[in-house]
Design an enzyme around this catalytic site. Structure first.
Site, PDB file in Angstrom:
ATOM      1  N   ARG A  42     -15.286   0.802  -0.657  1.00 52.46           N
ATOM      2  CA  ARG A  42     -14.863  -0.486  -0.118  1.00 52.46           C
ATOM      3  C   ARG A  42     -14.864  -0.326   1.405  1.00 52.46           C
ATOM      4  NH1 ARG A  42      -9.490  -3.121  -0.681  1.00 52.46           N
ATOM      5  NH2 ARG A  42      -8.483  -1.313   0.179  1.00 52.46           N
ATOM      6  N   GLU A  62     -10.708 -11.571  -4.075  1.00 45.49           N
ATOM      7  CA  GLU A  62      -9.257 -11.435  -3.896  1.00 45.49           C
ATOM      8  C   GLU A  62      -8.673 -12.591  -3.102  1.00 45.49           C
ATOM      9  OE1 GLU A  62      -8.496  -7.619  -2.088  1.00 45.49           O
ATOM     10  OE2 GLU A  62     -10.187  -7.769  -0.742  1.00 45.49           O
ATOM     11  N   HIS A 115       0.815  -1.212   0.000  1.00 48.31           N
ATOM     12  CA  HIS A 115       0.000   0.000   0.000  1.00 48.31           C
ATOM     13  C   HIS A 115       0.850   1.264   0.000  1.00 48.31           C
ATOM     14  CE1 HIS A 115      -3.157  -2.931   0.876  1.00 48.31           C
ATOM     15  NE2 HIS A 115      -3.858  -2.108   0.134  1.00 48.31           N
ATOM     16  N   CYS A 158      -9.837  -4.057  -9.862  1.00 44.04           N
ATOM     17  CA  CYS A 158      -9.384  -2.821  -9.228  1.00 44.04           C
ATOM     18  C   CYS A 158      -7.994  -2.968  -8.629  1.00 44.04           C
ATOM     19  CB  CYS A 158     -10.387  -2.349  -8.181  1.00 44.04           C
ATOM     20  SG  CYS A 158     -10.570  -3.506  -6.822  1.00 44.04           S
ATOM     21  N   ASN A 203      -4.202  -7.643  -6.445  1.00 42.14           N
ATOM     22  CA  ASN A 203      -3.021  -7.537  -5.573  1.00 42.14           C
ATOM     23  C   ASN A 203      -3.024  -8.676  -4.559  1.00 42.14           C
ATOM     24  OD1 ASN A 203      -2.738  -5.145  -6.906  1.00 42.14           O
ATOM     25  ND2 ASN A 203      -3.572  -3.900  -5.258  1.00 42.14           N
ATOM     26  N   ASP A 204      -4.199  -8.875  -3.961  1.00 45.10           N
ATOM     27  CA  ASP A 204      -4.294  -9.956  -2.983  1.00 45.10           C
ATOM     28  C   ASP A 204      -4.502 -11.307  -3.656  1.00 45.10           C
ATOM     29  OD1 ASP A 204      -3.916  -8.861  -0.391  1.00 45.10           O
ATOM     30  OD2 ASP A 204      -5.750  -7.729  -0.694  1.00 45.10           O
TER      31      ASP A 204
HETATM   32  C1  PEP Z   1      -6.333  -5.741  -4.225  1.00 41.51           C
HETATM   33  O1  PEP Z   1      -6.080  -6.549  -3.343  1.00 41.51           O
HETATM   34  O2  PEP Z   1      -6.036  -5.922  -5.426  1.00 41.51           O
HETATM   35  C2  PEP Z   1      -7.003  -4.476  -3.911  1.00 41.51           C
HETATM   36  C3  PEP Z   1      -7.469  -3.696  -4.851  1.00 41.51           C
HETATM   37  O3  PEP Z   1      -7.101  -4.103  -2.611  1.00 41.51           O
HETATM   38  P1  PEP Z   1      -5.845  -3.642  -1.732  1.00 41.51           P
HETATM   39  O4  PEP Z   1      -4.685  -3.383  -2.658  1.00 41.51           O
HETATM   40  O5  PEP Z   1      -6.250  -2.426  -1.003  1.00 41.51           O
HETATM   41  O6  PEP Z   1      -5.615  -4.812  -0.847  1.00 41.51           O
HETATM   42 MG    MG Z   2      -6.962  -6.322  -1.428  1.00 38.67          MG
END
Ligand code: PEP
Ligand code: MG
Length: 588
Positions: A342, A441, A199, A512, A464-465
């Site tokens: 979210r 995710e 992040h 996203c 991402n997750d």
């Molecule tokens: C993700 O996990 O791709 C996501 C958009 O959420 P974050 O990056 O905040 O975990």
């Molecule tokens: Mg995430």
């Protein structure tokens, strides 16, 4: 500025996480926990400092008691007893009196005085050859951190309050530090730890701060005052850049600026493929002020509002009313376009005040996101009520993060329904037509997507997750960043499952995660049938150009071919081929 021209140019190689080039003087932060600013106060301000100190002690005591209670409930009263020693520290008269005495004598801020006095105590105890007293020294250190954090509240750490433009070089920077950075002073940053989808990196991109992470030992090799250049395109930190290097970067900067200039012309255009398929292109935001950049970059609303950033950098929780006001303003700003909120995704690398107490072994697999909210219904409900109330104004949608299966989704929707019933009883106005989505995710959610699709209005895939959990690669660990592969055949299959399940049940699917802004991966996502892409606002113009230069049939052909391939390298090569053919200037 300290420039040492006699020294040779040295290059440090890391991961490029936020594009751009920055040049300037380094400020090195080795241990941010120790980083408490010292500043002079007037005698007339002493009373105010004492008041701040008392509030922080009361707050700390309340946090310790709450933690003790939670631990007692979770694992038994015996283990919770370890915090008794922490309580003794905040009630220690000798320590408190010493702080008050020094405050008057030294005339400087109480955070600094308290830290100094507590450190002296802890150092003295740790030198005594007695295991019990050494343990108490650790307790003092632990409580000190907590009190200082409470004292600072929203106040910044010293390195975030520097008043000269500089390049920040730190061992690690938390997402909340990044969120409070002064863009005018922090020209760029470089860290020993970190990776592309942390992040901290996401925030840097959002704020347009050139950044390189995962440098391993930059803080050992650099000193405050050194002259460096941060190359956020290629992941380089260059100490003492030569005139040749500077010339090369001058050229690069010029080329990039020309491309950016051309892209501004796309702002009012639609993100429609060559063959006429409209792909909703929205922006991800972290802080309410980011909303300005959404329309500026030509996005169609907000596809991911990471609301947990409201929680970071402060000692108290945002109230329902404060959240309502914030969400309402953001929704009004982007209306008639949607704002997808979210719900809080706390945990993982985003630790709010008080949460650090749990010190989980695997925070990304721990009490995070929807799990945390379902355990802390008061926090969750305050947020849901605020969202529902705000939804009477704009075009608001809700999505739940880290859904692992149907039970969890139903529980979350159940709490939402409870909030609606409460508001109705209280005769508080709210918008009832708010769409609800699930973030996909966790691989289990992708595998059960058919069941989930029946109960929501949309899916938003958090790659991402999803990648981190599918490949078992910690998304913030720079040592295994090479294993974090969006083009992995397993990831491709999971994405396909989600998109297919969504469309079988007539709901839309979007992405996203950072993969949506990875220009080489966009053809793959379009070929998989994604209806929406939500990316960092600064990437919107580039992604729009990419969408406009592709056609769905060729993207589908790419997916068909990729599904036959067995390694990430092969899939990536195919994607790169398509990208080079249509928008080589954007990826060079
Ligand atoms: C993700 O996990 O791709 C996501 C958009 O959420 P974050 O990056 O905040 O975990
Ligand atoms: Mg995430």
């Amino acid at each position: 500025m300290t420039t040492d021209d006699t020294k040779a140019e040295t290059r440090f190689f890391g991961l490029a996480v936020s594009p751009g080039i920055a040049r300037g003087t380094v400020h090195v932060v080795r241990d941010e926990a120790e980083d408490v600013a010292r500043y002079h106060i007037e005698p007339s301000e002493i009373a105010n400092e004492i008041g701040r100190f008392e509030t922080a002690l009361i707050q700390t005591r309340a946090q310790i008691l709450e933690m003790q209670q939670k631990i007692a409930e979770a694992i038994g009263a015996k283990d919770a007893g370890i915090f008794d020693a922490h309580l003794l520290v905040v009630e220690d008269r000798t320590l408190i009196d010493e702080v008050l005495r020094r405050l008057e004598g030294d005339l400087c801020n109480v955070d600094y005085v308290f830290q100094e006095v507590a450190k002296h105590y802890a150092d003295t105890l740790s030198k005594i050859d007695d295991p019990y007293l050494r343990e108490r020294a650790l307790d003092i250190q632990d409580v000190t951190r907590r009190v200082v954090r409470n004292l600072q509240g929203k106040a910044q750490k010293a390195f975030l309050a520097l008043s000269d433009p500089h390049i920040l070089v730190a061992h690690n920077i938390t997402p909340s530090d990044t969120a409070t950075m002064d863009r005018k002073q922090v020209l760029g940053f470089a860290t020993d730890l970190g990776s592309r989808t942390s992040h901290t990196a996401i925030m840097a991109r959002s704020m347009n701060i050139p950044a390189v992470v995962g440098l391993h030992n930059a803080t050992e090799k650099l000193e405050t005052g050194h002259e460096v250049l941060v190359d956020g395109y290629n992941g380089l930190l260059i100490l003492n850049p030569t005139p040749d290097t500077l010339w090369h970067y001058g050229e690069l900067k010029h080329r990039k600026e020309q491309v950016a200039e051309q892209l501004t012309g796309l702002r009012e255009t639609k993100s429609t493929t060559r063959d006429g398929r409209h792909i909703v292109l929205s922006a991800n935001i972290e802080l309410p002020n980011d909303v300005e950049s959404v329309a500026q970059n030509g996005a169609e609303g907000i596809g991911l509002y990471r609301t947990e950033f409201l929680y970071l950098n402060r000692a108290t929780l945002p109230t329902e009313e404060e959240q309502y006001q914030t969400y309402r303003k953001v929704a009004e700003h982007v209306a008639p376009h949607p704002l997808i909120i979210r719900t809080f995704d706390l945990g993982g690398d985003k630790i709010a005040c008080g949460m650090e107490a749990f010190d989980e072994q695997n925070p990304f697999m721990g009490l995070r996101a929807i799990r945390f909210c379902l355990e802390n219904l008061d926090i969750f409900k305050a947020q849901l009520r605020a969202i529902l109330r705000a939804s009477s104004t704009g075009n608001l949608k809700i999505m739940f993060p880290m859904i692992s299966g149907l039970d969890e989704l139903r529980r979350a929707i159940g709490v939402l329904d409870e909030c609606k019933a409460e508001l109705k009883r209280e005769r508080v106005a709210f918008g009832s037509a708010t769409e609800v989505g699930a973030m996909i995710e966790i691989p289990s959610a992708a595998l059960c997507a058919d069941a989930l699709a029946r109960e929501v209005d949309f899916f938003s895939i958090g790659t991402n997750d999803l990648i981190q959990y599918a490949l078992a690669v910690d998304r913030v660990n720079e040592r295994i960043a090479n294993l974090y592969e969006p083009a992995h055949p397993a990831v491709l299959r999971l994405l396909k499952m989600v998109s297919d399940a969504a469309h079988r049940h007539d709901i839309w699917a979007g992405v996203c995660g950072e993969m949506a802004g990875d220009l080489t991966m966009v053809p793959l996502l379009l070929g998989l049938g994604m209806d929406e892409l939500s990316v960092s606002a600064s990437l919107v113009p580039r992604v729009k150009r990419v969408v406009q230069s592709l056609s769905i049939p060729e993207c589908e052909k790419l997916v068909t071919a990729a599904l036959e391939l067995t390694t990430p390298a092969e899939i990536l090569a195919r994607c790169t081929e398509v990208a080079r053919q249509h928008y080589a200037d954007l990826i060079s």
